[in-house]
Enzyme design. Structure first.
Site, PDB file in Angstrom:
ATOM      1  N   SER A  62     -11.996 102.696 -12.007  1.00 19.40           N
ATOM      2  CA  SER A  62     -13.430 103.359 -11.731  1.00 19.40           C
ATOM      3  C   SER A  62     -13.281 104.719 -11.570  1.00 19.40           C
ATOM      4  O   SER A  62     -11.689 105.720 -11.366  1.00 19.40           O
ATOM      5  CB  SER A  62     -13.681 102.465 -10.353  1.00 19.40           C
ATOM      6  OG  SER A  62     -14.380 103.546  -8.982  1.00 19.40           O
ATOM      7  N   GLY A  63     -14.020 105.815 -11.094  1.00 18.01           N
ATOM      8  CA  GLY A  63     -13.685 107.314 -10.506  1.00 18.01           C
ATOM      9  C   GLY A  63     -13.338 107.979  -8.811  1.00 18.01           C
ATOM     10  O   GLY A  63     -13.250 108.645  -8.799  1.00 18.01           O
ATOM     11  N   CYS A  77      -3.933  89.893  -6.865  1.00 13.69           N
ATOM     12  CA  CYS A  77      -2.999  88.958  -6.140  1.00 13.69           C
ATOM     13  C   CYS A  77      -3.324  89.132  -4.810  1.00 13.69           C
ATOM     14  O   CYS A  77      -3.754  89.968  -4.569  1.00 13.69           O
ATOM     15  CB  CYS A  77      -1.345  88.413  -6.870  1.00 13.69           C
ATOM     16  SG  CYS A  77      -0.877  88.454  -8.206  1.00 13.69           S
ATOM     17  N   ARG A  87      -2.253  83.912  -7.705  1.00 15.57           N
ATOM     18  CA  ARG A  87      -2.519  85.159  -8.511  1.00 15.57           C
ATOM     19  C   ARG A  87      -3.383  85.319  -9.542  1.00 15.57           C
ATOM     20  O   ARG A  87      -4.594  84.441  -9.344  1.00 15.57           O
ATOM     21  CB  ARG A  87      -0.997  84.569 -10.295  1.00 15.57           C
ATOM     22  CG  ARG A  87      -1.064  85.280 -10.915  1.00 15.57           C
ATOM     23  CD  ARG A  87      -0.100  84.752 -12.036  1.00 15.57           C
ATOM     24  NE  ARG A  87       0.424  86.051 -12.400  1.00 15.57           N
ATOM     25  CZ  ARG A  87       0.876  85.831 -14.659  1.00 15.57           C
ATOM     26  NH1 ARG A  87       0.935  84.592 -14.261  1.00 15.57           N
ATOM     27  NH2 ARG A  87       1.163  86.246 -15.415  1.00 15.57           N
ATOM     28  N   LEU A  88      -4.323  86.606  -9.990  1.00 17.07           N
ATOM     29  CA  LEU A  88      -5.032  87.188 -10.853  1.00 17.07           C
ATOM     30  C   LEU A  88      -3.965  87.592 -12.313  1.00 17.07           C
ATOM     31  O   LEU A  88      -3.276  88.586 -12.076  1.00 17.07           O
ATOM     32  CB  LEU A  88      -6.047  87.881 -10.374  1.00 17.07           C
ATOM     33  CG  LEU A  88      -6.866  88.395 -11.337  1.00 17.07           C
ATOM     34  CD1 LEU A  88      -8.166  87.296 -11.811  1.00 17.07           C
ATOM     35  CD2 LEU A  88      -7.464  89.639 -10.356  1.00 17.07           C
ATOM     36  N   ALA A  89      -4.669  86.557 -12.936  1.00 22.43           N
ATOM     37  CA  ALA A  89      -3.255  86.947 -14.154  1.00 22.43           C
ATOM     38  C   ALA A  89      -3.867  88.149 -14.905  1.00 22.43           C
ATOM     39  O   ALA A  89      -5.123  88.234 -15.298  1.00 22.43           O
ATOM     40  CB  ALA A  89      -3.014  85.833 -15.063  1.00 22.43           C
ATOM     41  N   VAL A  90      -3.023  89.367 -14.780  1.00 22.37           N
ATOM     42  CA  VAL A  90      -3.690  90.169 -16.218  1.00 22.37           C
ATOM     43  C   VAL A  90      -2.511  90.954 -16.896  1.00 22.37           C
ATOM     44  O   VAL A  90      -3.168  91.199 -18.465  1.00 22.37           O
ATOM     45  CB  VAL A  90      -3.318  91.782 -15.190  1.00 22.37           C
ATOM     46  CG1 VAL A  90      -4.667  93.251 -15.707  1.00 22.37           C
ATOM     47  CG2 VAL A  90      -4.579  91.343 -14.448  1.00 22.37           C
ATOM     48  N   GLY A 103      -0.785  94.075  -7.477  1.00 19.99           N
ATOM     49  CA  GLY A 103      -0.847  94.990  -7.752  1.00 19.99           C
ATOM     50  C   GLY A 103      -0.469  94.963  -9.363  1.00 19.99           C
ATOM     51  O   GLY A 103       0.287  94.185  -9.756  1.00 19.99           O
ATOM     52  N   GLU A 104      -0.426  96.605  -9.702  1.00 16.95           N
ATOM     53  CA  GLU A 104       0.346  97.077 -11.450  1.00 16.95           C
ATOM     54  C   GLU A 104       1.003  97.729 -11.018  1.00 16.95           C
ATOM     55  O   GLU A 104       0.320  98.960 -10.214  1.00 16.95           O
ATOM     56  CB  GLU A 104      -1.382  96.668 -11.895  1.00 16.95           C
ATOM     57  CG  GLU A 104      -2.407  96.147 -11.883  1.00 16.95           C
ATOM     58  CD  GLU A 104      -1.924  94.825 -12.838  1.00 16.95           C
ATOM     59  OE1 GLU A 104      -1.083  94.848 -13.374  1.00 16.95           O
ATOM     60  OE2 GLU A 104      -2.591  94.057 -12.884  1.00 16.95           O
TER      61      GLU A 104
END
Length: 614
Positions: free
Chosen positions: A377-378, A2, A51-54, A80-81
């Site tokens: 991603s790495g 977000c 918000r980006l809902a994840v 974040g997460e």
């Protein structure tokens, strides 16, 4: 994932919080959070959220509060997460907490209720958050350990303002976009000083730190840092431990209630992330995405860093894992388009001057976003395991200089001007970038933890890794965050799991290079997951376009700008001196990086109301 903004003040008349100003700041975060928006206000604090809902898309709206008997105790705006939110939820329930959503946001709130400011040490994830404690009238700003998620703050509005990105702060009427000499040195120096935000008066919350704002003042506290600890595991145990930590990190980071996938270059890092992620993909084949360029098979030329093209290795790995693989081939014209350069500068709020490297990443993310909301991603592996060639070059290792800058000097062919070559000569003399870089390097080396009695070679390599993890990795993470969130895409980075970083940081260099080459430790831990061709592949960095039309078009655009009366490019570039450099180096490829920086600076000064205080 977000975007967050907000304000706090202890001097303002109660009942008159600047809701409209924070609303304007929050609107600049719409790209980071296209799914929802929210505001929460109290007499001394206003919090904004996009918000980006994840996780739990149907609930988890923010700002989120905790109330008791009709009175708000806490309010949170969070980006974040938290990957261990399920484990924390179980523990908190055992301590009597009740939850009304499945979101990790609510877990963060209750973790603070239970443990206070030390709650940050219990979070495993990537996050930037602002928490208002109405009981103590304290605002807490917290950033994750490695700096994966950005968070900025400054004075304004009669108090303190914060936002996920500088554009959020610059949207407030009290905040002016001023860049002084030190700001320009930081911008051009490629040093990424922790806490430095380039804009005067603006600060970035440092990784692993929190900011406590009270009526008595503002205090910064560190809750995490890399420490030097003696490594006692033997090599087989170390390999097994790395395998376990990395597997667990990837598994935790594949939890999402939205479509997700991986970035797959065909290199060791992205390939192992993809191989591990396949195990957690339960809704059909895992999606994998690869960026390349139109005509790249025709144009590709090996160089010191790139021995071969990525495409065949990515295809091999996709077949090996059975992913739903997509190659996104970009034309050179798209990489040099003004609209895309402008979009990159707006995304990053600064003219980083990385040219096609940034433009291609932005366009890749834009294409992915049509099919997925989250990708793994790495990023961070090369810095942690010693994957770059300069970790193994005696000349670079011995240099008292940031390794990536020393490597740039070693690798730049004779006759190629530095990226600052087109800037005003008088300005460059005034800035004295080499002295600034040297001073910042000395500061960074002093921060590196050491073990008593450590072998000089091991000590130097520990310094090298620390320099990368505290300066280079935050730069790369910021780049990835800004360009992905500009299109509403969340990028997760398992190699930046703090448990993995803490462990591998203390593994002796002799173990990291046990078979005499780069990333021996990682390769030993994951070889069983990969085709030998991929497992044994030499490090190849992010691809760059080799179509000569790209450099030629950029040089044509800059020449046209220098002939105009537009004052924007003249603020930092002396047209006569720039023309002399361009004429001295007739090959567009020779001045490619210098031209990219000049065009980026022009885009920035045209789009942002910057006042240069030089």
């Amino acid at each position: 994932m977000c975007g967050i903004t907000g304000w706090t003040s202890y001097d303002r008349v109660p009942g008159t919080p600047p809701v409209e100003a924070v609303a304007a700041m929050t609107r600049t975060m719409a790209c980071r959070g296209p799914d929802d928006a929210g505001l929460w206000s109290a007499p001394h604090a206003v919090l904004g959220h996009r918000r980006l809902a994840v996780i739990d898309p149907d609930a988890g709206q923010q700002p989120m509060t905790v109330e008791e008997n009709g009175r708000t105790l806490l309010a949170l705006t969070y980006s974040g997460e938290v990957y261990n939110h399920r484990q924390l939820r179980t523990k908190l329930r055992g301590r009597g907490h009740h939850f009304r959503t499945r979101s990790d946001t609510e877990v963060v709130l209750h973790a603070y209720l239970e443990w206070g400011p030390s709650f940050a040490t219990r979070l495993d994830g990537m996050y930037a958050l602002a928490l208002w404690d109405a009981r103590t009238r304290e605002l807490l700003l917290v950033r994750d350990r490695l700096g994966i998620k950005p968070l900025y703050y400054c004075r304004g509005g009669g108090g303190l303002l914060f936002a996920s990105e500088p554009k959020g702060l610059l949207a407030h009427p009290d905040v002016e976009a001023v860049v002084d000499q030190d700001g320009l040195r930081e911008l051009l120096g490629l040093t990424k000083t922790p806490g430095h935000a380039v804009y005067a008066g603006m600060h970035e919350v440092r990784p692993g730190h929190l900011i406590r704002v009270r009526d008595s003042g503002v205090r910064e506290e560190r809750y995490w840092a890399l420490e030097a600890v003696e490594h006692t595991d033997d090599l087989p145990t170390t390999v097994a431990r790395v395998r376990s930590l990395l597997s667990d990190a990837v598994e935790r980071q594949t939890v999402a209630d939205v479509p997700w996938g991986t970035l797959l270059s065909g290199g060791l890092d992205s390939s192992v992330v993809t191989a591990l992620a396949v195990r957690s993909s339960t809704a059909g084949p895992l999606r994998s995405f690869h960026v390349t360029f139109e005509g790249h098979d025709r144009d590709f030329r090996p160089d010191r860093e790139r021995a071969d093209a990525d495409v065949p290795f990515a295809r091999l790995m996709a077949d090996h894992c059975g992913t739903e693989h997509q190659e996104i081939a970009l034309p050179a014209g798209a990489l040099s388009a003004d609209a895309h350069l402008d979009a990159v500068v707006r995304a990053r709020d600064l003219p980083m001057g990385l040219g096609d490297g940034d433009a291609s990443l932005y366009l890749l993310f834009r294409a992915i976003r049509r099919q997925a909301t989250v990708v793994l991603s790495g990023e961070g592996s090369d810095e942690l395991f010693g994957g770059y060639w300069w970790f193994h070059d005696p000349q670079v290792v011995a240099a008292e200089w940031f390794p990536w800058l020393a490597a740039l000097r070693v690798a730049t062919p004779p006759g190629v001007p530095p990226r600052e070559a087109l800037l005003d000569p008088g300005l460059l003399k005034q800035l004295d970038l080499d002295t600034y870089r040297r001073d910042r390097y000395s500061d960074a080396v002093r921060e590196a933890p050491r073990l008593a009695g450590e072998d000089p070679q091991e000590r130097r390599m520990r310094e090298m890794v620390h320099l990368h993890l505290t300066r280079s990795v935050p730069f790369l993470l910021d780049r990835k965050d800004r360009l992905s969130m500009a299109v509403g895409l969340e990028v997760r980075v398992p190699f930046c799991d703090h448990r993995l970083v803490e462990y591998v940081f203390n593994v002796p260099w002799s173990m990291k290079t046990s078979d005499g080459r780069e990333k021996s430790l990682l390769r030993s831990a994951v070889r069983h997951l990969l085709p030998n061709t991929v497992a044994d592949r030499v490090k190849s960095p992010y691809p760059l376009v080799q179509d000569p039309a790209y450099a030629e078009e950029n040089r044509r655009k800059l020449t046209a700008l220098l002939d105009r009366t537009d004052p924007a490019p003249r603020a930092l570039i002396d047209p006569a001196a720039a023309r002399l450099v361009l004429e001295s180096y007739g090959n567009p490829e020779a001045t490619r990086r210098a031209v990219e920086l000049a065009l980026s600076l022009h885009s920035w000064l045209r789009q942002y109301p910057v006042r240069l205080d030089l």
